[in-house]
Design a protein around this motif. Structure first.
Motif, PDB file in Angstrom:
ATOM      1  N   GLU A  22      31.783  23.420   8.557  1.00  0.00           N
ATOM      2  CA  GLU A  22      32.540  22.804   9.112  1.00  0.00           C
ATOM      3  C   GLU A  22      32.336  22.080  10.382  1.00  0.00           C
ATOM      4  N   LYS A  23      31.563  22.948  11.434  1.00  0.00           N
ATOM      5  CA  LYS A  23      31.256  22.671  12.726  1.00  0.00           C
ATOM      6  C   LYS A  23      30.337  21.311  12.848  1.00  0.00           C
ATOM      7  N   THR A  24      29.111  21.727  12.166  1.00  0.00           N
ATOM      8  CA  THR A  24      28.246  20.501  11.815  1.00  0.00           C
ATOM      9  C   THR A  24      28.868  19.230  11.537  1.00  0.00           C
ATOM     10  N   ARG A  25      29.576  19.595   9.970  1.00  0.00           N
ATOM     11  CA  ARG A  25      30.063  18.213   9.766  1.00  0.00           C
ATOM     12  C   ARG A  25      30.867  17.351  10.786  1.00  0.00           C
ATOM     13  N   ALA A  26      31.599  18.348  11.486  1.00  0.00           N
ATOM     14  CA  ALA A  26      32.679  17.693  12.416  1.00  0.00           C
ATOM     15  C   ALA A  26      31.885  16.920  13.577  1.00  0.00           C
ATOM     16  N   VAL A  27      30.536  17.289  13.963  1.00  0.00           N
ATOM     17  CA  VAL A  27      29.882  16.753  14.873  1.00  0.00           C
ATOM     18  C   VAL A  27      29.117  15.277  14.117  1.00  0.00           C
ATOM     19  N   LEU A  28      28.733  15.550  13.135  1.00  0.00           N
ATOM     20  CA  LEU A  28      28.423  14.349  12.199  1.00  0.00           C
ATOM     21  C   LEU A  28      29.433  13.162  12.282  1.00  0.00           C
TER      22      LEU A  28
END
Length: 416
Positions: free
Chosen positions: A203-209
């Protein structure tokens, strides 16, 4: 992760050329629920949900339950709201392990180059089996047919040139299907997926991307490496860029050893009484010890997990004086760890014990000088009795609830 269309034609839409596609990912469909349906066929067609009976989480849901929005790791309370007509069943981890062993035995007939990554999935490198069994696609079909015939549960298979793409392919083949992604179709297949399909994108990495406008795998592939490094760090950025272009050098690792075993108990009501928590630890220590002995393993480190009523979660661990497979040693360490935890006024929601840093019992590990051989013999004798008559027939006296015949009425357990 988005799903491919369910039709048989769609599952073949990436072609039939399996040249170079020697990696298979075998994934059992809604495994725990499938086993329950195997043993209770009268429930077929109904929404079946496996997990904690009151305050635990969903371990598995049949596809009928998923149609209501129920999914694994969802709180059972939420699942009951979404699917009040669902059939809620407690987990039977001993039964699931039994069927898992049968499935893995089928896969082991294909090749020794097999990596079991969980109770219900495994990777195989079938390069050495092609001459004997046929093409990778033929082997994938054989696996699905044999697993169904011998165990009664369905399996989906992904066939590809890398582990990453094979796992994605099996997910797209569900339920009860097979998908081949030919080598030449690897990049087009990947670039058709949302960015969350990439291994390691939570979730966190997807939000950054997504904040940087990267919504698909194709977007990641088209982004210059320096920009990904700035967003995610050099290591993570490099890894995602390679995966987006179908580069995954990981090999299938046969003989992968389980790194830990553990069990957790979610309470029907928050617990403030330390004596109750210590009884739970004793029960959990006996479960861990029995699993270690069954697998021929020893643990060098014991850890506990304590989740308070407000969902604050603490973990504590301790290295043991010597590796062990005895419940006495595990619970001694666990209780000492719990003694160092301040219990909040509103109590504990979940308590767990985990045996970590596992070693083979046959590795010649030195025992401590004060080890009691009588205690070891007693625990091994208990294993034999339980194996013959069931786990409930023999337990420490302090764990017997005389009014209900259960150590912890209303609690739900999760073994992993």
């Amino acid at each position: 992760m988005s799903r491919a269309p369910r039709s048989a034609a769609a599952r073949r839409s990436w072609g039939e050329d399996d040249t170079g596609c020697t990696i298979l990912h075998v994934d059992m469909d809604a495994f725990f629920a499938s086993v329950e349906l195997l043993d209770r066929p009268e429930l077929r067609g109904r929404p079946v949900i496996v997990g904690g009976q009151h305050r635990g989480v969903v371990s598995a849901a049949s596809y009928e339950a998923r149609a209501f929005g129920v999914h694994s790791a969802m709180p059972v309370s939420r699942a009951r709201l979404l699917c009040p007509q669902g059939v809620f069943l407690p987990g039977r981890h001993g039964r699931y392990a039994e069927v898992s062993r049968e499935v893995m035995a089928v896969l082991a007939e294909v090749t020794p180059v097999m990596e079991q990554v969980s109770i219900d999935e495994a990777f195989l490198d079938v390069a050495g089996a092609v001459r004997r069994m046929g093409s990778p696609l033929t082997i994938g079909r054989w696996i699905r047919r044999e697993v169904r015939a011998r165990t009664g549960v369905p399996a989906s298979v992904g066939v590809a040139g890398t582990k990453h793409v094979a796992k994605l392919a099996s997910a797209h083949a569900k339920p009860d299907g097979l998908l081949l992604v030919p080598v030449e179709a690897t990049v087009p297949f990947l670039h058709s997926l949302p960015v969350g399909a990439l291994w390691g994108v939570g979730e966190k990495t997807r939000a950054v991307l997504e904040r940087h406008g990267l919504d698909t795998v194709a977007d990641v592939a088209a982004t210059p490496l320096p920009a990904l490094h700035r967003m995610l760090g050099v290591a993570a950025g490099q890894r995602l860029h390679e995966l987006a272009w179908g580069i995954d050098p990981r090999r299938v690792a046969p003989g992968r050893v389980e790194k830990s075993v553990g069990t957790e108990t979610t309470f029907a009501e928050d617990v403030t009484d330390r004596s109750v928590l210590e009884r739970v630890l004793l029960d959990q220590a006996h479960q861990c010890g029995a699993r270690l002995r069954a697998d021929g393993m020893l643990t060098a480190t014991v850890s506990i997990k304590v989740r308070m009523a407000d969902f604050t979660t603490l973990t504590r661990s301790r290295t043991l004086p010597a590796p062990t497979d005895l419940a006495h040693d595990i619970v001694t360490a666990a209780r000492e760890l719990l003694a160092g935890v301040t219990i909040a006024a509103d109590g504990v929601r979940l308590l767990g014990v985990r045996a970590e840093r596992l070693l083979s019992a046959g590795a010649g590990v030195q025992a401590t000088l004060d080890e009691d051989p009588h205690r070891a013999r007693a625990e091994r004798a208990m294993d034999g009795v339980r194996a013959r008559f069931g786990s409930a027939v023999l337990r420490p006296a302090s764990l017997i609830d005389t009014t209900r015949g259960s150590a912890f009425p209303g609690a739900s357990r999760d073994l992993s």
